[in-house]
Write an enzyme that holds these catalytic residues in place. Structure first.
Site, PDB file in Angstrom:
ATOM      1  CD  GLU A 185       1.913  -5.983   7.990  1.00  0.00           C
ATOM      2  OE1 GLU A 185       2.222  -7.189   7.835  1.00  0.00           O
ATOM      3  OE2 GLU A 185       2.580  -5.038   7.506  1.00  0.00           O
TER       4      GLU A 185
ATOM      5  CG  HIS B 206      -0.185   0.009   2.523  1.00  0.00           C
ATOM      6  ND1 HIS B 206       0.396   1.137   3.057  1.00  0.00           N
ATOM      7  CD2 HIS B 206       0.088  -0.993   3.398  1.00  0.00           C
ATOM      8  CE1 HIS B 206       0.988   0.840   4.198  1.00  0.00           C
ATOM      9  NE2 HIS B 206       0.823  -0.456   4.431  1.00  0.00           N
TER      10      HIS B 206
END
Length: 212
Positions: free
Chosen positions: A84, A11
């Protein structure tokens, strides 16, 4: 089975990245620079032949993937397996705060102890298994095609290690840049590395653009 080509993207930048604050599975959006990076990575992939885009459902990855989708004309499919690593009680704390207040846990984290998990979080072994299984599952859906996976720094690290045979505890010597383009191949035998950390599309200064 034919090879599946994978474009793996971390990201764009968030305010917590700048503050060295652990995000884990907290839902932190992109900052202005991250939004610019997301647009640029979308533009960089506009001419790629891509059959599917999968992304972590966390805002920072989802917003980045949305730009890839906009430029390639494809929908984005969420997958929780691309989140994550869960950092439990570390989440929301800076590196310095963890070192100061949880020194023994900080040591285990810093030395990449594979079985250590912050309270409420995941160990490296559990995290690696989740990421490898997820990426393999998604790649297996697209033999002979190319897919995009938009996720997080920890996910990129696991994919690099899986593709190069690096052990979980090996010191990291490779970049995990925001919005960098990473390329891998997948077959049922595993992952191989094609290219890593291409940031050519990010060479301009984001402050030169209007973020409105």
């Amino acid at each position: 089975m034919d090879v599946t080509r994978i474009i793996a993207i971390r990201h764009g930048e968030t305010a917590w990245n700048v503050d060295t604050r652990i995000q884990g599975q907290l839902d932190i959006p992109l900052n202005d620079t991250g939004q610019w990076q997301a647009r640029r990575v979308g533009q960089a992939l506009v001419d790629e032949s891509v059959q599917a885009i999968y992304a972590s459902d966390l805002a920072r990855a989802w917003q980045t993937a949305a730009q890839v989708g906009e430029h390639t004309g494809l929908p984005v499919t969420p997958h929780l397996g691309l989140r994550e690593r869960g950092f439990g009680q570390f989440e929301g704390k800076t590196f310095a705060e963890i070192e100061a207040h949880l020194p023994e846990q900080a040591r285990l984290w810093r030395t990449r102890d594979p079985v250590f998990a912050p309270e409420g979080g995941e160990s490296l072994i559990v995290f690696r298994q989740r990421v490898v299984d997820t990426a393999a599952e998604l790649a297996a859906r697209h033999p002979g095609e190319q897919i995009v996976l938009v996720a997080h720094g920890g996910v990129m690290d696991v994919l690099y290690r899986a593709a190069t045979g690096q052990e979980l505890q090996a010191p990291r010597t490779w970049a995990l840049g925001n919005a960098a383009i990473n390329r891998l191949l997948w077959t049922p035998q595993g992952f191989t590395l094609v290219g890593w950390s291409d940031t050519q599309h990010l060479q301009d200064n984001p402050l030169d653009e209007n973020h409105t």
